[in-house]
Design an enzyme around this catalytic site. Structure first.
Site: not given
Ligand code: B4P
Length: 193
Positions: A14, A89, A128, A134, A145
């Site tokens: 996204k 969401r 990532r 993160r 998630r």
């Protein structure tokens, strides 16, 4: 206004595709994930609350995120269009977005749904995580998630199908290839809104 909702599972691209859409079409960008991470970095009260949810891989409560979105949207009043990245969401978020846009005399133009299989999503997010630092890019949180995505977020596809706004895009391939499909769709909407 050209309002694009970019939608998909965590790691579907996204944020990556939003950057290219902004460059090509000159839209404003609202990423709720970026807004929340900025609040966390600033150590604000909101950031502290958001951090608890994000670290567990859960969604920040609807009421909180809807209020944030309303404020950010008001700061984009003169925009020629907005890309909504990571919002909505949940169904209540989609309903709130429709109401907010309708009150401002506009609506969602299209929802782009990026389809990526689960193994690829996990690989991308772990990759990532090596650089992002993160708190949610680790295997345990990624799995939560994905569960949250399937139970709370994926049903939104049906919502946008009913609205006649849903457009599925294969989210596996090179970033440029995927962007090509998105660009084609957005250009067709500018000709036949
Ligand atoms: P977000 O910041 O929205 O992020 P995301 O879903 O993890 O990632 P995205 O799909 O943008 O993937 P990206 O392009 O980076 O959300 C983070 C958290 O914030 C949520 O879990 C939630 O807790 C909270 N939150 C945010 N919005 C909320 C809301 N509305 N309500 C409640 N809570 C909310 O791509 C991922 C990786 O893949 C990158 O490293 C990229 O380089 C790579 N990649 C992209 N495209 C690729 C391709 N084609 N091939 C190979 N790799 C690719």
């Amino acid at each position: 206004m050209l309002n694009v909702v970019i939608f998909g599972a965590p790691g579907s691209g996204k944020g990556t595709q939003s950057e290219l859409i902004i460059k090509e079409f000159g839209l404003d960008h609202i990423s709720t994930g970026d807004v929340l991470r900025a609040e966390i970095k600033a150590g604000s009260e909101l950031g502290k609350i958001a951090n608890d949810y994000i670290t567990k891989g859960q969604l920040v409560p609807d009421e909180l995120i809807i209020n944030i979105l309303a404020k950010v949207l008001d700061s984009k009043k003169d925009s020629k269009g907005v890309i909504f990245d990571g919002f909505p969401r949940t169904i209540p978020q989609a309903e709130a977005l429709k109401k907010m846009l309708n009150e401002r005399g506009t609506d969602v133009t299209v929802m782009i749904n990026l389809h990526v299989d689960e193994d690829e999503l996990i690989n991308r997010l772990l990759e990532r995580g090596k650089k992002s630092g993160r708190s949610d890019d680790n295997l345990e949180t990624i799995k939560s998630r994905l569960d949250v995505y399937h139970s709370q977020t994926a049903p939104l596809a049906e919502y946008y199908i009913k609205e006649g706004k849903h457009h599925a895009v294969k989210g596996v391939g090179t970033i440029e290839e995927i962007f090509g499909f998105i660009k084609e769709k957005i250009e067709s909407l500018r000709v036949n809104p």
